[in-house]
Scaffold this motif. Structure first.
Motif, PDB file in Angstrom:
ATOM      1  N   LEU A  24       0.597  -0.857   0.347  1.00  0.00           N
ATOM      2  CA  LEU A  24      -0.265   0.001  -0.105  1.00  0.00           C
ATOM      3  C   LEU A  24       0.596   1.127   0.057  1.00  0.00           C
ATOM      4  O   LEU A  24       0.596   1.864  -0.897  1.00  0.00           O
ATOM      5  N   LEU A  25       2.071   0.813   0.473  1.00  0.00           N
ATOM      6  CA  LEU A  25       2.552   2.393   0.610  1.00  0.00           C
ATOM      7  C   LEU A  25       3.759   2.405  -0.979  1.00  0.00           C
ATOM      8  O   LEU A  25       3.260   3.526  -1.145  1.00  0.00           O
ATOM      9  N   ALA A  26       3.488   1.727  -1.805  1.00  0.00           N
ATOM     10  CA  ALA A  26       4.206   1.170  -2.611  1.00  0.00           C
ATOM     11  C   ALA A  26       3.611   1.648  -4.322  1.00  0.00           C
ATOM     12  O   ALA A  26       3.610   2.792  -4.669  1.00  0.00           O
ATOM     13  N   VAL A  27       2.416   1.481  -3.411  1.00  0.00           N
ATOM     14  CA  VAL A  27       1.103   2.491  -4.837  1.00  0.00           C
ATOM     15  C   VAL A  27       0.916   3.795  -4.137  1.00  0.00           C
ATOM     16  O   VAL A  27       0.942   4.268  -5.549  1.00  0.00           O
ATOM     17  N   LEU A  28       1.002   4.647  -3.021  1.00  0.00           N
ATOM     18  CA  LEU A  28       0.529   5.734  -3.194  1.00  0.00           C
ATOM     19  C   LEU A  28       1.885   6.220  -3.568  1.00  0.00           C
ATOM     20  O   LEU A  28       1.227   7.317  -3.938  1.00  0.00           O
ATOM     21  N   ARG A  29       3.264   5.411  -3.176  1.00  0.00           N
ATOM     22  CA  ARG A  29       4.384   6.428  -3.420  1.00  0.00           C
ATOM     23  C   ARG A  29       4.290   6.742  -5.148  1.00  0.00           C
ATOM     24  O   ARG A  29       4.566   7.603  -5.683  1.00  0.00           O
ATOM     25  N   ALA A  30       4.044   5.379  -5.167  1.00  0.00           N
ATOM     26  CA  ALA A  30       3.836   5.725  -7.269  1.00  0.00           C
ATOM     27  C   ALA A  30       3.517   6.377  -7.862  1.00  0.00           C
ATOM     28  O   ALA A  30       3.273   7.247  -8.351  1.00  0.00           O
ATOM     29  N   ALA A  31       1.920   6.370  -7.130  1.00  0.00           N
ATOM     30  CA  ALA A  31       0.906   7.549  -7.507  1.00  0.00           C
ATOM     31  C   ALA A  31       1.156   8.555  -8.001  1.00  0.00           C
ATOM     32  O   ALA A  31       0.726   9.578  -8.275  1.00  0.00           O
TER      33      ALA A  31
END
Length: 78
Positions: A24-31
């Protein structure tokens, strides 16, 4: 702003981001850095169709972490 009414310190957001599961951290940072849905799907090895839902889940989890933290601080001890 949390819920459009409570200002949240950037340091508090960073602290709560650290409590998110890694995906979930990765998806937020990527976005946040501008990855599109196809890039995010490749990054997480998920179908492109799952990206919007994954982003909503990540945002909701972060919002809940921030709300829980703010709520705990605002309750006076008895």
């Amino acid at each position: 702003m949390l819920g459009g009414s409570v200002a949240i310190d950037g340091a508090e957001i960073q602290a709560q981001l650290g409590r998110l599961p890694p995906r979930l951290l990765a998806v937020l940072r990527a976005a946040l850095v501008g990855f599109d849905e196809q890039d995010i799907a490749r990054l997480l090895d998920i179908p492109v169709e799952s990206v919007p839902t994954t982003l909503r889940v990540a945002a909701a989890k972060l919002t809940n972490l921030l709300a829980d933290r703010r709520g705990a601080e605002s309750v006076p001890p008895y």
